[in-house]
Design an enzyme around this catalytic site. Sequence first.
Site, PDB file in Angstrom:
ATOM      1  N   ARG A 119      26.163 -36.483 -67.885  1.00 22.79           N
ATOM      2  CA  ARG A 119      25.898 -36.011 -69.259  1.00 22.79           C
ATOM      3  C   ARG A 119      27.149 -36.169 -70.105  1.00 22.79           C
ATOM      4  NH1 ARG A 119      21.800 -30.953 -68.816  1.00 22.79           N
ATOM      5  NH2 ARG A 119      20.315 -31.989 -70.173  1.00 22.79           N
ATOM      6  N   GLN A 124      24.188 -40.332 -73.511  1.00 24.36           N
ATOM      7  CA  GLN A 124      23.190 -39.410 -74.102  1.00 24.36           C
ATOM      8  C   GLN A 124      21.829 -40.067 -74.280  1.00 24.36           C
ATOM      9  OE1 GLN A 124      24.609 -37.607 -77.706  1.00 24.36           O
ATOM     10  NE2 GLN A 124      25.706 -36.022 -76.589  1.00 24.36           N
ATOM     11  N   ASP A 127      19.701 -39.807 -71.188  1.00 24.47           N
ATOM     12  CA  ASP A 127      19.620 -38.472 -70.592  1.00 24.47           C
ATOM     13  C   ASP A 127      18.173 -37.963 -70.610  1.00 24.47           C
ATOM     14  OD1 ASP A 127      19.832 -35.831 -69.908  1.00 24.47           O
ATOM     15  OD2 ASP A 127      21.361 -35.322 -71.393  1.00 24.47           O
ATOM     16  N   SER A 130      17.512 -34.111 -70.865  1.00 22.39           N
ATOM     17  CA  SER A 130      17.474 -33.584 -72.237  1.00 22.39           C
ATOM     18  C   SER A 130      16.183 -33.971 -72.948  1.00 22.39           C
ATOM     19  CB  SER A 130      18.660 -34.115 -73.059  1.00 22.39           C
ATOM     20  OG  SER A 130      19.843 -33.497 -72.640  1.00 22.39           O
ATOM     21  N   TYR A 224      28.182 -25.846 -68.420  1.00 17.89           N
ATOM     22  CA  TYR A 224      26.949 -25.197 -67.968  1.00 17.89           C
ATOM     23  C   TYR A 224      27.216 -23.729 -67.648  1.00 17.89           C
ATOM     24  CZ  TYR A 224      24.629 -29.672 -67.478  1.00 17.89           C
ATOM     25  OH  TYR A 224      24.049 -30.878 -67.726  1.00 17.89           O
TER      26      TYR A 224
END
Length: 397
Positions: A119, A124, A127, A130, A224
Amino acid sequence: MKIAVTRETRDGESRVAMVPELVEKLTALGYEVAVEPDAGRAAQFADDEYVDAGATVDDSALDGADLVVSVQPLPTETIRRLPKGTATISFLPTSQEEDVVRDLRDCGITSFAMEFVPRISRAQSMDALSSQALVAGYRCAIVAAGMLRRFFPLSMTAAGTVQPATVVVLGAGVAGLQAIATAKRLGAVVQAYDVRAAAAEEIASMGAKPIDLELDTLEGAGGYAREMTEDRAAKQRELLAPYIAEADALITTAAVPGRRAPMLVTREMVEQMKPGSVVVDLAAETGGNVEGSEPGEVVRIGNAQVWGGRNVPSQMPGPASRLYAQNIVNLVELMTDKGQETDEENEGRPAAFAPDFDDEVVVGACVTREGSIVHDGTREAIEGPQPAETTREGENQ
Ligand code: NAD
């Protein structure tokens, strides 16, 4: 070079890994695209649309494929009939799919897991966690609005004022923020809580009110969340209880990577909710944020209807497939040697699927290659720790 798109066979999976609209992106890179019949049917894409877009549709789509793309991991019988060296790209939750990983290793397949695409900002557009979380978050808010037997927005009418619904969202990652944004657009009063330091600002930027429990934030690696201690979890539950008792709808989306979903809401807390209230637990499949929620079921706890999520992105298969397919196209493009464009000497050389294993995105996403499990965590879980390197004779111990 041939890319095959499979028809998903797992129970409840309605998505497809490639959509007609994006076939052209692959053919423009120089690939032949072959689709299994009815692959897009559950997501409302007809075989004819794939053909019109330049793909072939037939039962032998997988024959001679260099790369097979799917949403779910391939079934064992499919893996076993692929020639050595074939590549696969799919979701591959390795801790739940150890047998699949062993098969991929033993059949010499080069497999890539969408979950392991790093990530980082460069990746992106690849991903899929997501993109699918976005779909799931939206769906959660819509489910809550649909189940609640009252308005989300404030309505001022000649017949009087209807008060807006109060929605509490727990977990404000990609899915949670999308649930917040959707509930706000529908006019609800939204409050949200997340343990990460950056979350309060992100919640506020969506127009919701961050819930401040005056507890320490819990930041882990890579931005995270970290797992809570039992003391902290109990304190968090105690402080959240009054917010939940007041809510008309509660949406929970909390997760800690690689762990069981944290239990944020006890049965007792749900029992304090008002008659007609609704709970949507997106994490039901991974252990549940709400005690007693069941994946794929609506259960009654106290006065509340509790909806447990099960493969939630698949409940909106069209847009979920479109986003997933774009993630796949971007990853395939990264792994494509564009032939003539990049090599003047070999002008006219067709593009080739040639993953560069020096690229951190490629190597990060790779699970098996040349008969070995190359993803460290997965190898250790399946094969145990690597034996210490044997010391050659004459070397210092
Ligand atoms: P996730 O699905 O792992 O978790 C969902 C949310 O649950 C997270 O926000 C987490 O903080 C929260 N949570 C965990 N324990 C909780 C608890 N006890 N109480 C309340 N909330 C709890 O997360 P995600 O949606 O995949 O993303 C999380 C973070 O990663 C976000 O900061 C996001 O912006 C970031 N992210 C970065 C990239 C990138 O750089 N390419 C891509 C996606 C996400």
